[in-house]
Every structure is written in structure tokens, then in C-alpha cells.
Write an enzyme that holds these catalytic residues in place. Structure first.
Site, PDB file in Angstrom:
ATOM      1  N   ARG A 144      44.463  43.923  36.370  1.00  0.00           N
ATOM      2  CA  ARG A 144      44.882  45.080  36.768  1.00  0.00           C
ATOM      3  C   ARG A 144      44.574  45.986  35.597  1.00  0.00           C
ATOM      4  NH1 ARG A 144      44.857  43.151  40.969  1.00  0.00           N
ATOM      5  NH2 ARG A 144      46.824  43.016  42.355  1.00  0.00           N
ATOM      6  N   HIS A 194      36.390  47.176  42.114  1.00  0.00           N
ATOM      7  CA  HIS A 194      37.468  45.975  42.405  1.00  0.00           C
ATOM      8  C   HIS A 194      36.841  44.899  43.438  1.00  0.00           C
ATOM      9  CE1 HIS A 194      42.023  45.625  42.706  1.00  0.00           C
ATOM     10  NE2 HIS A 194      41.808  44.590  42.622  1.00  0.00           N
TER      11      HIS A 194
END
Length: 307
Positions: A222, A270
């Protein structure tokens, strides 16, 4: 009835459910259905207020390893079981991404790219795999699979986890002191940590500064775990050699963010490990059967830890 909330490639998911559990009624926002009959929701990046539409909801399936978008929501009671995926093809993809980042440093591919831009022909001395120490932060279900896979390529692999475990071929560190020790001996530091209050901002100047000079950072966990300004400073002063970043504080990454144009940073959108419909659906179906049998499903998120 299961409500499916995912975009894009929605049809692939519907086809997979039809194949693995043909008697399961699966509906989407495109269908006309009675919300009172929906017992389960399977979603990725659920929209605001989504779960409030289903008064008889019995469980929610997060179609990914992370559950940031599912916890602490006004429309989803903590009493409703939240179940995450444990792999669904993600481990192999993570290994591939980490190998790419590791090889970039090990074989100097980043330096050769810079030499090409300068029209320079200059050979560097390559390092062998046993000279590249990989340190993995986070040894959950996914992290353990990744760590064990990386050992098969001949890399020395260590990992850090808050609680003690034994993992064949992997040296495991625990606790705050173990964290410092792992970082100090990692040529490539890889974050696979969950998003918790304890991990946010963990990768700051104090911790990253303990990496050996010339080390690299790979963040596939993250973005909020990294203090961006601290990382940039360590790259600029040549303490760190390279950073492969797949996750960010804000996504998409703003066009004016310095990561985009930094010569020592590789930015990816991502994509390090996408959820694959077939193995994901097989996990959901297996857990539906466990729920129906009154058994605890695999991947049940614990409220106290948030993962």
C-alpha cells in the site's frame, strides 16, 4: 442470491461462476432483481453505500487480498463476515514483479538504460543471485507463498512478521528488533504488509536509512506505508539505488508527482498482481459451501487486525 460488483471484465466473472457453481443465482447492477433476496456480495472497490441496499446480507467477499475499501464503512456492519482472497493467482504475479525489480538491480539494467540514453558502451560486473539478499516485510498467506517461491530461484530470502512462524528456507525475524535486523541486511526490501495503523508511514527515513547503501525498495503493498519525501531524499543522495513502486498514496498517481520523472523510480499502475477470475471464483464458491455448512471460511478478516 449473490450480487457481483466488479468492473471491468464482468462477463469473465459471470462465466466463471456459471462454470463452478451453475445453480448459484448471480446478479449484477445490469439485472432486475429483488435486493431482499441477496444473501452475499462479491466486490472489488465497492461504491459508496453499496452494502446498504441489501437488508438480508449474510457475508461479503472481497475479490482481492486487500480489504481497505471494505473496513470501517457506515454501510457494512462489523457483524457481517468479510472474506478476502488468499491467492487467486496473485502469488505467481508478485514473484514475477519482484524478480523483475531484483534483476534490474542485480544485472544493472537500470544503469544500462541510462548509458543507452547517453550513447555509451560500458559493461558492468554482474552480481550472482546469492549476493542479492531479499527481505520481505509481511509474511501472511500471500507473503509466505512469495517468499518460498523466491528461494527456489537461489536468492537468500528473509522475512519479517509480528508473530513467530517457521518457513522452510526463509529466515524469519519478528518484533521491532527483528524489523531493524531484517532491513539492515536486505539488498532488496519488499513490502507485502497489510494496511494497518501500525504500517502506515512505516517506510520512512529512519527505517529506510538502515538499508545498505545501494539497496532497492519494492512496494507492492500500500502506498501509505511509504513517506514519499523521505524516499525521494534517500534516492537523491544515492543511499538507495532504485525503487519499484506499484502503489501510491493517491491512485492514479497525480501527473505532477516527482515519482513520474525520477530516474531511479519505476512507476507501475497497481498491476503487480491482478486477481484472476477462475481461481478467485473457486475460492468464493468453496467458502460459500463452508458458510452453508456452518464452518469458518478461509480468508475470514479478523476485526481486531483488519486483515
Amino acid at each position: 442470491m449473490l450480487y457481483l460488483h466488479i468492473e471491468p471484465d464482468q462477463q469473465q466473472w459471470l462465466d466463471a461462476f456459471a462454470h463452478h457453481q451453475p445453480d448459484l443465482k448471480v446478479v449484477t447492477a445490469d439485472d432486475d432483481f429483488d435486493a431482499d433476496r441477496v444473501r452475499w456480495v462479491a466486490a472489488w472497490n465497492p461504491s459508496e453505500g453499496l452494502f446498504g441496499h441489501f437488508p438480508n446480507l449474510e457475508a461479503v467477499f472481497a475479490l482481492g487480498a486487500g480489504v481497505d475499501a471494505f473496513v470501517r464503512r457506515d454501510d457494512l456492519s462489523a457483524e457481517i463476515p468479510l472474506i478476502r482472497l488468499l491467492d487467486a493467482g496473485m502469488a505467481d504475479q508478485m514473484v514475477e514483479y519482484i524478480l523483475w525489480a531484483t534483476l534490474t538491480v542485480q544485472r544493472d539494467f537500470d544503469l544500462y538504460a541510462d548509458l543507452q540514453r547517453q550513447n555509451k558502451w560500458q559493461e558492468h560486473t554482474a552480481r550472482s543471485r546469492d549476493q542479492m539478499r531479499l527481505g520481505i516485510l509481511g509474511l501472511g498467506a500471500l507473503g509466505q507463498q512469495v517468499a518460498k517461491s523466491l528461494t527456489t530461484y537461489g536468492y537468500p530470502v528473509s522475512g519479517w512478521k509480528r508473530s513467530e512462524i517457521e518457513l522452510e528456507g526463509v529466515k524469519v525475524f519478528t518484533g521491532d528488533q527483528g524489523l531493524q535486523q531484517l532491513v539492515q541486511q536486505s539488498d532488496v526490501l519488499i513490502s507485502l504488509l497489510p494496511n494497518t495503523p501500525q504500517t502506515r508511514g512505516l517506510l520512512d527515513a529512519k527505517l529506510l536509512g538502515k538499508l545498505p547503501k545501494g539497496a532497492a525498495l519494492v512496494n507492492v503493498a500500500r502506498g501509505v506505508q511509504v513517506v514519499d519525501a523521505d524516499l525521494l531524499k534517500l534516492l537523491d543522495n544515492d543511499h538507495l539505488r532504485f525503487a519499484a513502486l506499484d502503489v501510491f498514496h493517491e491512485e492514479p498517481l497525480p501527473t505532477d508527482h516527482p515519482f513520474w520523472q525520477h530516474p531511479k523510480v519505476a512507476v507501475t499502475p497497481h498491476m503487480a498482481a491482478a486477481t484472476l477470475p477462475e481461481p478467485a471464483v473457486k475460492q468464493v464458491v468453496a467458502n460459500l459451501k463452508k458458510l452453508e455448512a456452518g464452518q469458518e471460511p478461509e480468508g475470514l478478516v479478523k476485526a481486531e487486525s483488519g486483515y
